[in-house]
Design a protein around this motif. Structure first.
Motif, PDB file in Angstrom:
ATOM      1  N   GLY A  55       0.804  -1.218   0.000  1.00 61.45           N
ATOM      2  CA  GLY A  55       0.000   0.000   0.000  1.00 61.45           C
ATOM      3  C   GLY A  55       0.837   1.269   0.000  1.00 61.45           C
ATOM      4  O   GLY A  55       0.447   2.276   0.600  1.00 61.45           O
ATOM      5  N   CYS A  56       1.975   1.251  -0.685  1.00 62.68           N
ATOM      6  CA  CYS A  56       2.897   2.387  -0.641  1.00 62.68           C
ATOM      7  C   CYS A  56       2.237   3.699  -1.072  1.00 62.68           C
ATOM      8  O   CYS A  56       2.499   4.762  -0.506  1.00 62.68           O
ATOM      9  CB  CYS A  56       4.105   2.107  -1.513  1.00 62.68           C
ATOM     10  N   ILE A  57       1.366   3.632  -2.074  1.00 64.16           N
ATOM     11  CA  ILE A  57       0.767   4.860  -2.594  1.00 64.16           C
ATOM     12  C   ILE A  57      -0.151   5.523  -1.571  1.00 64.16           C
ATOM     13  O   ILE A  57      -0.347   6.745  -1.608  1.00 64.16           O
ATOM     14  CB  ILE A  57      -0.009   4.567  -3.907  1.00 64.16           C
ATOM     15  N   SER A  58      -0.686   4.764  -0.638  1.00 65.27           N
ATOM     16  CA  SER A  58      -1.600   5.339   0.349  1.00 65.27           C
ATOM     17  C   SER A  58      -0.935   6.431   1.168  1.00 65.27           C
ATOM     18  O   SER A  58      -1.579   7.411   1.546  1.00 65.27           O
ATOM     19  CB  SER A  58      -2.131   4.245   1.279  1.00 65.27           C
ATOM     20  N   CYS A  59       0.353   6.269   1.461  1.00 61.44           N
ATOM     21  CA  CYS A  59       1.075   7.283   2.228  1.00 61.44           C
ATOM     22  C   CYS A  59       1.930   8.185   1.341  1.00 61.44           C
ATOM     23  O   CYS A  59       2.123   9.358   1.660  1.00 61.44           O
ATOM     24  CB  CYS A  59       1.965   6.625   3.283  1.00 61.44           C
ATOM     25  N   HIS A  60       2.439   7.645   0.249  1.00 61.11           N
ATOM     26  CA  HIS A  60       3.390   8.392  -0.567  1.00 61.11           C
ATOM     27  C   HIS A  60       2.737   9.041  -1.785  1.00 61.11           C
ATOM     28  O   HIS A  60       3.426   9.329  -2.778  1.00 61.11           O
ATOM     29  CB  HIS A  60       4.533   7.469  -1.000  1.00 61.11           C
ATOM     30  N   TYR A 263     -13.302  -6.708  -4.744  1.00 63.48           N
ATOM     31  CA  TYR A 263     -14.273  -5.823  -5.400  1.00 63.48           C
ATOM     32  C   TYR A 263     -14.791  -4.699  -4.510  1.00 63.48           C
ATOM     33  O   TYR A 263     -15.299  -3.703  -5.032  1.00 63.48           O
ATOM     34  CB  TYR A 263     -15.455  -6.653  -5.904  1.00 63.48           C
ATOM     35  N   GLY A 264     -14.711  -4.834  -3.207  1.00 63.29           N
ATOM     36  CA  GLY A 264     -15.141  -3.760  -2.319  1.00 63.29           C
ATOM     37  C   GLY A 264     -16.559  -3.300  -2.566  1.00 63.29           C
ATOM     38  O   GLY A 264     -17.478  -4.096  -2.770  1.00 63.29           O
ATOM     39  N   GLY A 265     -16.729  -1.980  -2.593  1.00 63.24           N
ATOM     40  CA  GLY A 265     -18.061  -1.403  -2.748  1.00 63.24           C
ATOM     41  C   GLY A 265     -18.726  -1.739  -4.056  1.00 63.24           C
ATOM     42  O   GLY A 265     -19.962  -1.718  -4.158  1.00 63.24           O
ATOM     43  N   MET A 267     -19.207  -4.485  -5.316  1.00 61.70           N
ATOM     44  CA  MET A 267     -20.024  -5.682  -5.126  1.00 61.70           C
ATOM     45  C   MET A 267     -20.822  -5.623  -3.829  1.00 61.70           C
ATOM     46  O   MET A 267     -21.271  -6.645  -3.320  1.00 61.70           O
ATOM     47  CB  MET A 267     -19.130  -6.921  -5.143  1.00 61.70           C
ATOM     48  N   GLY A 268     -20.975  -4.421  -3.295  1.00 60.10           N
ATOM     49  CA  GLY A 268     -21.815  -4.240  -2.118  1.00 60.10           C
ATOM     50  C   GLY A 268     -21.121  -4.389  -0.779  1.00 60.10           C
ATOM     51  O   GLY A 268     -21.779  -4.333   0.265  1.00 60.10           O
ATOM     52  N   TYR A 269     -19.809  -4.549  -0.764  1.00 63.70           N
ATOM     53  CA  TYR A 269     -19.078  -4.654   0.499  1.00 63.70           C
ATOM     54  C   TYR A 269     -18.704  -3.244   0.968  1.00 63.70           C
ATOM     55  O   TYR A 269     -17.541  -2.859   1.009  1.00 63.70           O
ATOM     56  CB  TYR A 269     -17.826  -5.514   0.320  1.00 63.70           C
ATOM     57  N   ASP A 270     -19.721  -2.478   1.334  1.00 67.24           N
ATOM     58  CA  ASP A 270     -19.529  -1.056   1.596  1.00 67.24           C
ATOM     59  C   ASP A 270     -18.621  -0.785   2.792  1.00 67.24           C
ATOM     60  O   ASP A 270     -17.807   0.138   2.772  1.00 67.24           O
ATOM     61  CB  ASP A 270     -20.886  -0.377   1.818  1.00 67.24           C
ATOM     62  N   LYS A 271     -18.750  -1.571   3.855  1.00 68.70           N
ATOM     63  CA  LYS A 271     -17.955  -1.293   5.056  1.00 68.70           C
ATOM     64  C   LYS A 271     -16.468  -1.467   4.787  1.00 68.70           C
ATOM     65  O   LYS A 271     -15.642  -0.728   5.321  1.00 68.70           O
ATOM     66  CB  LYS A 271     -18.400  -2.195   6.195  1.00 68.70           C
ATOM     67  N   LEU A 272     -16.135  -2.429   3.961  1.00 70.35           N
ATOM     68  CA  LEU A 272     -14.728  -2.668   3.663  1.00 70.35           C
ATOM     69  C   LEU A 272     -14.170  -1.590   2.749  1.00 70.35           C
ATOM     70  O   LEU A 272     -12.966  -1.318   2.766  1.00 70.35           O
ATOM     71  CB  LEU A 272     -14.550  -4.040   3.006  1.00 70.35           C
ATOM     72  N   ALA A 273     -15.005  -0.962   1.959  1.00 69.00           N
ATOM     73  CA  ALA A 273     -14.544   0.011   0.970  1.00 69.00           C
ATOM     74  C   ALA A 273     -14.661   1.447   1.466  1.00 69.00           C
ATOM     75  O   ALA A 273     -14.518   2.382   0.691  1.00 69.00           O
ATOM     76  CB  ALA A 273     -15.338  -0.147  -0.323  1.00 69.00           C
ATOM     77  N   SER A 274     -14.898   1.643   2.774  1.00 69.19           N
ATOM     78  CA  SER A 274     -15.043   2.988   3.308  1.00 69.19           C
ATOM     79  C   SER A 274     -13.920   3.277   4.296  1.00 69.19           C
ATOM     80  O   SER A 274     -13.223   2.377   4.759  1.00 69.19           O
ATOM     81  CB  SER A 274     -16.399   3.137   4.011  1.00 69.19           C
ATOM     82  N   GLY A 275     -13.739   4.569   4.618  1.00 71.06           N
ATOM     83  CA  GLY A 275     -12.723   4.943   5.585  1.00 71.06           C
ATOM     84  C   GLY A 275     -11.325   4.579   5.114  1.00 71.06           C
ATOM     85  O   GLY A 275     -11.039   4.489   3.922  1.00 71.06           O
ATOM     86  N   GLY A 276     -10.437   4.351   6.080  1.00 69.29           N
ATOM     87  CA  GLY A 276      -9.066   3.987   5.746  1.00 69.29           C
ATOM     88  C   GLY A 276      -8.967   2.674   5.010  1.00 69.29           C
ATOM     89  O   GLY A 276      -8.058   2.476   4.197  1.00 69.29           O
ATOM     90  N   GLN A 281      -8.274  -1.673   0.526  1.00 70.04           N
ATOM     91  CA  GLN A 281      -8.973  -2.581  -0.386  1.00 70.04           C
ATOM     92  C   GLN A 281      -8.599  -2.307  -1.833  1.00 70.04           C
ATOM     93  O   GLN A 281      -8.373  -3.242  -2.618  1.00 70.04           O
ATOM     94  CB  GLN A 281     -10.492  -2.436  -0.194  1.00 70.04           C
ATOM     95  N   ARG A 282      -8.470  -1.047  -2.198  1.00 76.08           N
ATOM     96  CA  ARG A 282      -8.095  -0.721  -3.573  1.00 76.08           C
ATOM     97  C   ARG A 282      -6.681  -1.230  -3.881  1.00 76.08           C
ATOM     98  O   ARG A 282      -6.420  -1.714  -4.982  1.00 76.08           O
ATOM     99  CB  ARG A 282      -8.199   0.789  -3.807  1.00 76.08           C
ATOM    100  N   ASN A 283      -5.787  -1.117  -2.923  1.00 75.61           N
ATOM    101  CA  ASN A 283      -4.429  -1.627  -3.135  1.00 75.61           C
ATOM    102  C   ASN A 283      -4.436  -3.142  -3.293  1.00 75.61           C
ATOM    103  O   ASN A 283      -3.776  -3.693  -4.181  1.00 75.61           O
ATOM    104  CB  ASN A 283      -3.532  -1.228  -1.961  1.00 75.61           C
ATOM    105  N   ILE A 284      -5.181  -3.838  -2.437  1.00 74.26           N
ATOM    106  CA  ILE A 284      -5.240  -5.293  -2.504  1.00 74.26           C
ATOM    107  C   ILE A 284      -5.860  -5.748  -3.814  1.00 74.26           C
ATOM    108  O   ILE A 284      -5.457  -6.770  -4.384  1.00 74.26           O
ATOM    109  CB  ILE A 284      -6.025  -5.851  -1.298  1.00 74.26           C
TER     110      ILE A 284
END
Length: 303
Positions: A55-60, A263-265, A267-276, A281-284
């Protein structure tokens, strides 16, 4: 009386000198050496995978002054807020003046796996080298090779907004005695290959324990409560436990968790695709399906 006062002052001065000397010696950096750099032919594709796993891009990500730089280029400079102040993560592009273009393999390994800058100073553990320390040096060098393949971007380094920063950096050297475990990750021979791959990704590059494991009084990871959740590292709210996700009904099985990670949000997995976790999830989701399933297999096994 005067002699007694003078003797007391001399004794106190000697104790102060001894204390400062002990602090200086115990807080000295303990870097890797040239002998620790493996003979290795870099694998850029593997480096790209692990770059996303980490997840390097998340901080950098590019800072606000780099409006013409694509958001997926790790040019650094975006503020990272922590309880002790604001950090401005480094430019990871191969720019030779403001990035890591001049770094040697040894300097890169020491920064990522030991938290030591090329100048020899301690890095604040907002860079999760406490997890990266468990990685294979070859994998870390593959990440370096991938970063070297990116276009260089000029992004001048900005000093952290932290009070008494030089003293805190030196104090990190003391903290490393209790907070930095450099034991290499090893597979569990009783577990299948996918579980072990997930264990490596989660505990090494993925650095999931940095947020999902509570800390002790020394702010070191309390590994006796691994993945049980705890205070958010930015100082607001809490990070949930990763244990018993299947048993608690959060996901039906490891395959369901893998779908959520992939797939995160969408595919309806909203809690996993929100916040930090949204960025995580996008990196994974950038990883191969086999790695995503491996991460899910490991996390699903946390009872």
């Amino acid at each position: 009386m005067r002699r007694g006062v003078r003797n007391t002052l001399v004794a106190l001065a000697l104790l102060a000198v001894l204390g400062l000397s002990a602090f200086w010696l115990l807080s000295m950096p303990r870097p890797l050496t040239a002998a620790d750099v493996p003979q290795h032919t870099a694998d850029i594709a593997n480096g790209e995978r692990l770059y996303h796993a980490a997840g390097c891009i998340s901080c950098h990500q590019p800072g606000p002054d780099l409006k013409d730089v694509a958001a997926d280029v790790p040019a650094g400079g975006a503020p990272l807020h922590t309880p002790i102040g604001t950090l401005y993560p480094l430019n990871l592009t191969p720019d030779r003046e403001t990035g890591i273009g001049k770094w040697t393999d040894l300097e890169f390994l020491n920064a990522v796996m030991r938290g030591i800058s090329p100048e020899g100073g301690h890095l604040i553990p907002a860079l999760p080298y406490t997890s990266y320390a468990h990685m294979k040096p070859e994998d870390v060098l593959d990440i370096r090779a991938y970063l070297a393949s990116l276009p260089p971007v000029t992004s001048p380094e900005r000093e952290a907004d932290i009070a008494a920063l030089p003293l805190i950096r030196r104090g990190v050297g003391l903290w490393k005695w209790v907070g930095l475990d450099t034991t290499p990750w090893t597979p569990d021979p009783t577990q299948p290959e996918s579980w072990n791959r997930g264990s490596y990704l989660v505990n090494g590059p993925g650095h999931c324990q940095e947020c999902h494991t509570p800390r002790d009084i020394f702010m070191a990871l309390d590994r006796s409560r691994a993945f049980q959740g705890g205070p958010h590292p930015e100082g607001k709210g809490r990070v949930p436990s990763l244990r018993g996700l299947i048993e608690r009904g959060r996901y039906t099985d490891a395959a369901d968790l893998a779908s959520a990670l992939q797939y995160g949000g969408a595919m309806g997995y909203d809690k996993l695709a929100s916040g930090g976790m949204g960025q995580v999830q996008r990196n994974i989701s950038m990883l191969p399906e086999s790695d995503i399933q491996a991460i899910a297999d490991y996390i699903a096994g946390l009872k």
